[in-house]
Design a protein around this motif. Structure first.
Motif, PDB file in Angstrom:
ATOM      1  N   THR A  51       0.853  -1.186   0.000  1.00 15.98           N
ATOM      2  CA  THR A  51       0.000   0.000   0.000  1.00 15.98           C
ATOM      3  C   THR A  51       0.890   1.237   0.000  1.00 15.98           C
ATOM      4  OG1 THR A  51      -1.712  -1.190   1.222  1.00 15.98           O
ATOM      5  CG2 THR A  51      -1.873   1.204   1.182  1.00 15.98           C
ATOM      6  N   SER A  52       0.557   2.182  -0.881  1.00 14.87           N
ATOM      7  CA  SER A  52       1.306   3.427  -1.002  1.00 14.87           C
ATOM      8  C   SER A  52       0.375   4.605  -0.730  1.00 14.87           C
ATOM      9  CB  SER A  52       1.875   3.593  -2.417  1.00 14.87           C
ATOM     10  OG  SER A  52       2.713   2.525  -2.752  1.00 14.87           O
ATOM     11  N   TYR A  53       0.943   5.695  -0.234  1.00 12.28           N
ATOM     12  CA  TYR A  53       0.167   6.887   0.107  1.00 12.28           C
ATOM     13  C   TYR A  53       0.822   8.103  -0.537  1.00 12.28           C
ATOM     14  CZ  TYR A  53      -1.422   3.584   3.601  1.00 12.28           C
ATOM     15  OH  TYR A  53      -1.916   2.465   4.215  1.00 12.28           O
ATOM     16  N   TYR A  54       0.007   8.909  -1.201  1.00 13.77           N
ATOM     17  CA  TYR A  54       0.485  10.123  -1.865  1.00 13.77           C
ATOM     18  C   TYR A  54      -0.481  11.256  -1.561  1.00 13.77           C
ATOM     19  CZ  TYR A  54       2.988   6.502  -4.347  1.00 13.77           C
ATOM     20  OH  TYR A  54       3.765   5.413  -4.637  1.00 13.77           O
ATOM     21  N   PHE A  55       0.020  12.472  -1.658  1.00 13.03           N
ATOM     22  CA  PHE A  55      -0.814  13.640  -1.386  1.00 13.03           C
ATOM     23  C   PHE A  55      -0.889  14.528  -2.617  1.00 13.03           C
ATOM     24  CE2 PHE A  55       0.384  12.053   2.691  1.00 13.03           C
ATOM     25  CZ  PHE A  55      -0.746  12.270   3.471  1.00 13.03           C
ATOM     26  N   THR A  56      -2.065  15.111  -2.808  1.00 12.08           N
ATOM     27  CA  THR A  56      -2.302  15.996  -3.942  1.00 12.08           C
ATOM     28  C   THR A  56      -3.398  16.988  -3.552  1.00 12.08           C
ATOM     29  OG1 THR A  56      -2.674  16.062  -6.330  1.00 12.08           O
ATOM     30  CG2 THR A  56      -4.012  14.502  -5.075  1.00 12.08           C
ATOM     31  N   HIS A  57      -3.763  17.834  -4.492  1.00 11.31           N
ATOM     32  CA  HIS A  57      -4.857  18.783  -4.280  1.00 11.31           C
ATOM     33  C   HIS A  57      -6.137  18.220  -4.890  1.00 11.31           C
ATOM     34  CE1 HIS A  57      -2.248  21.993  -2.808  1.00 11.31           C
ATOM     35  NE2 HIS A  57      -1.385  21.604  -3.724  1.00 11.31           N
ATOM     36  N   GLU A  58      -7.256  18.521  -4.262  1.00 11.87           N
ATOM     37  CA  GLU A  58      -8.553  17.985  -4.678  1.00 11.87           C
ATOM     38  C   GLU A  58      -8.904  18.314  -6.129  1.00 11.87           C
ATOM     39  OE1 GLU A  58     -13.016  17.892  -2.813  1.00 11.87           O
ATOM     40  OE2 GLU A  58     -11.825  19.699  -2.512  1.00 11.87           O
ATOM     41  N   GLU A  59      -8.486  19.464  -6.628  1.00 10.08           N
ATOM     42  CA  GLU A  59      -8.893  19.897  -7.969  1.00 10.08           C
ATOM     43  C   GLU A  59      -7.986  19.378  -9.089  1.00 10.08           C
ATOM     44  OE1 GLU A  59      -5.874  22.784  -6.579  1.00 10.08           O
ATOM     45  OE2 GLU A  59      -7.649  21.960  -5.606  1.00 10.08           O
ATOM     46  N   THR A  60      -7.070  18.488  -8.788  1.00 14.88           N
ATOM     47  CA  THR A  60      -6.142  18.001  -9.813  1.00 14.88           C
ATOM     48  C   THR A  60      -6.778  16.945 -10.713  1.00 14.88           C
ATOM     49  OG1 THR A  60      -5.299  16.277  -8.357  1.00 14.88           O
ATOM     50  CG2 THR A  60      -4.109  18.386  -8.346  1.00 14.88           C
ATOM     51  N   ARG A  61      -6.160  16.776 -11.870  1.00 11.60           N
ATOM     52  CA  ARG A  61      -6.578  15.724 -12.799  1.00 11.60           C
ATOM     53  C   ARG A  61      -6.445  14.350 -12.129  1.00 11.60           C
ATOM     54  NH1 ARG A  61      -4.029  14.937 -18.709  1.00 11.60           N
ATOM     55  NH2 ARG A  61      -6.110  14.805 -19.560  1.00 11.60           N
ATOM     56  N   THR A  62      -5.440  14.198 -11.299  1.00  9.53           N
ATOM     57  CA  THR A  62      -5.228  12.930 -10.594  1.00  9.53           C
ATOM     58  C   THR A  62      -6.497  12.501  -9.861  1.00  9.53           C
ATOM     59  OG1 THR A  62      -2.902  13.502 -10.253  1.00  9.53           O
ATOM     60  CG2 THR A  62      -3.802  11.763  -8.857  1.00  9.53           C
ATOM     61  N   VAL A  63      -7.050  13.416  -9.082  1.00  6.60           N
ATOM     62  CA  VAL A  63      -8.244  13.112  -8.294  1.00  6.60           C
ATOM     63  C   VAL A  63      -9.433  12.830  -9.205  1.00  6.60           C
ATOM     64  CG1 VAL A  63      -9.910  14.073  -6.648  1.00  6.60           C
ATOM     65  CG2 VAL A  63      -7.445  14.316  -6.233  1.00  6.60           C
ATOM     66  N   GLY A  64      -9.628  13.645 -10.222  1.00  5.41           N
ATOM     67  CA  GLY A  64     -10.728  13.427 -11.158  1.00  5.41           C
ATOM     68  C   GLY A  64     -10.626  12.087 -11.860  1.00  5.41           C
ATOM     69  N   ASP A  65      -9.417  11.739 -12.282  1.00  2.44           N
ATOM     70  CA  ASP A  65      -9.209  10.455 -12.953  1.00  2.44           C
ATOM     71  C   ASP A  65      -9.541   9.285 -12.029  1.00  2.44           C
ATOM     72  OD1 ASP A  65      -8.337  11.810 -15.221  1.00  2.44           O
ATOM     73  OD2 ASP A  65      -6.218  11.272 -14.955  1.00  2.44           O
ATOM     74  N   ILE A  66      -9.074   9.356 -10.793  1.00  2.00           N
ATOM     75  CA  ILE A  66      -9.298   8.262  -9.842  1.00  2.00           C
ATOM     76  C   ILE A  66     -10.774   8.132  -9.494  1.00  2.00           C
ATOM     77  CG2 ILE A  66      -8.850   7.496  -7.465  1.00  2.00           C
ATOM     78  CD1 ILE A  66      -5.950   8.609  -7.893  1.00  2.00           C
ATOM     79  N   ARG A  67     -11.463   9.254  -9.404  1.00  2.00           N
ATOM     80  CA  ARG A  67     -12.910   9.174  -9.138  1.00  2.00           C
ATOM     81  C   ARG A  67     -13.638   8.424 -10.253  1.00  2.00           C
ATOM     82  NH1 ARG A  67     -13.162  15.099  -6.787  1.00  2.00           N
ATOM     83  NH2 ARG A  67     -13.104  14.554  -4.566  1.00  2.00           N
ATOM     84  N   ARG A  68     -13.201   8.625 -11.493  1.00  2.00           N
ATOM     85  CA  ARG A  68     -13.836   7.948 -12.635  1.00  2.00           C
ATOM     86  C   ARG A  68     -13.380   6.503 -12.778  1.00  2.00           C
ATOM     87  NH1 ARG A  68     -12.856  12.757 -14.682  1.00  2.00           N
ATOM     88  NH2 ARG A  68     -10.921  12.114 -15.663  1.00  2.00           N
ATOM     89  N   GLU A  69     -12.084   6.279 -12.586  1.00  2.00           N
ATOM     90  CA  GLU A  69     -11.493   4.942 -12.787  1.00  2.00           C
ATOM     91  C   GLU A  69     -10.381   4.742 -11.761  1.00  2.00           C
ATOM     92  OE1 GLU A  69     -10.583   1.579 -13.165  1.00  2.00           O
ATOM     93  OE2 GLU A  69     -11.965   1.997 -14.803  1.00  2.00           O
ATOM     94  N   PRO A  70     -10.637   3.932 -10.730  1.00  2.00           N
ATOM     95  CA  PRO A  70      -9.653   3.763  -9.659  1.00  2.00           C
ATOM     96  C   PRO A  70      -8.466   2.857  -9.978  1.00  2.00           C
ATOM     97  CG  PRO A  70     -11.623   2.524  -9.160  1.00  2.00           C
ATOM     98  CD  PRO A  70     -11.916   3.307 -10.416  1.00  2.00           C
ATOM     99  N   LYS A  71      -8.463   2.192 -11.123  1.00  2.00           N
ATOM    100  CA  LYS A  71      -7.321   1.334 -11.490  1.00  2.00           C
ATOM    101  C   LYS A  71      -6.148   2.235 -11.885  1.00  2.00           C
ATOM    102  CE  LYS A  71      -6.470  -2.943 -13.802  1.00  2.00           C
ATOM    103  NZ  LYS A  71      -6.732  -3.708 -12.626  1.00  2.00           N
ATOM    104  N   VAL A  72      -5.020   2.070 -11.232  1.00  2.00           N
ATOM    105  CA  VAL A  72      -3.845   2.911 -11.467  1.00  2.00           C
ATOM    106  C   VAL A  72      -2.591   2.055 -11.576  1.00  2.00           C
ATOM    107  CG1 VAL A  72      -4.870   4.888 -10.241  1.00  2.00           C
ATOM    108  CG2 VAL A  72      -3.388   3.287  -8.997  1.00  2.00           C
ATOM    109  N   ALA A  73      -1.515   2.703 -11.980  1.00  2.73           N
ATOM    110  CA  ALA A  73      -0.209   2.043 -12.037  1.00  2.73           C
ATOM    111  C   ALA A  73       0.820   2.947 -11.380  1.00  2.73           C
ATOM    112  CB  ALA A  73       0.185   1.758 -13.483  1.00  2.73           C
ATOM    113  N   LEU A  74       1.811   2.327 -10.766  1.00  2.00           N
ATOM    114  CA  LEU A  74       2.944   3.034 -10.173  1.00  2.00           C
ATOM    115  C   LEU A  74       4.222   2.491 -10.794  1.00  2.00           C
ATOM    116  CD1 LEU A  74       1.926   2.744  -6.408  1.00  2.00           C
ATOM    117  CD2 LEU A  74       1.840   4.818  -7.806  1.00  2.00           C
ATOM    118  N   ALA A  75       5.181   3.367 -11.030  1.00  2.00           N
ATOM    119  CA  ALA A  75       6.479   2.939 -11.542  1.00  2.00           C
ATOM    120  C   ALA A  75       7.570   3.498 -10.628  1.00  2.00           C
ATOM    121  CB  ALA A  75       6.679   3.435 -12.971  1.00  2.00           C
TER     122      ALA A  75
END
Length: 138
Positions: free
Chosen positions: A46-70
């Motif tokens: 499990t990984s934890y990251y911080f961002t701002h609510e209005e970012t594309r990151t948050v919008g993308d995750i709300r629509r599709e929670p499948k992500v990748a980390l490198a």
């Protein structure tokens, strides 16, 4: 045949400062961005990251929670993680994963308006380390 365990991978991840977090955009493209990785924490899938609510990151995750980390480490070590992301603005949850080095991006710390924590729970991890290559199911 994989020769490493999640604990082995966690050890090699120590000291990796930045992870690349990739999400799926509303148009179906893949968007990646660097995120601060806390190498002081023992990786358990499990990984934890911080961002701002209005970012594309948050919008993308709300629509599709499948992500990748490198992750790219020392001596040719690379790790690709596939997982599910969730979002939280719960102060107690964020406090548990906050580190002082995050203040350089969030000057008001945990009081930063719109501060959002992204939690990525790994489902599988593929690693490369020299001639050793394998996959760990988390």
């Amino acid at each position: 045949m994989p020769t490493r365990t999640l604990k082995d991978l966690a050890e090699q991840m120590r000291g990796i400062d930045i992870a690349m977090l990739s999400t799926i955009t509303e148009n179906g493209y893949i968007a990646g961005r660097p995120m601060s990785n806390n190498g002081e924490v023992e990786y358990d899938g499990t990984s934890y990251y911080f961002t701002h609510e209005e970012t594309r990151t948050v919008g993308d995750i709300r629509r599709e929670p499948k992500v990748a980390l490198a992750f790219q480490g020392k001596d040719g070590f690379s790790l690709a993680v596939e997982g599910q992301a969730t979002l939280s603005q719960d102060r107690a949850e964020m406090q548990a994963h906050w580190t002082p080095d995050l203040d350089r991006w969030f000057e008001q710390g945990l009081d930063t308006p719109g501060l959002t924590m992204v939690t990525v729970v790994a489902e599988r991890a593929h690693y490369w380390a020299g001639s050793d290559e394998g996959e760990v199911t988390v």
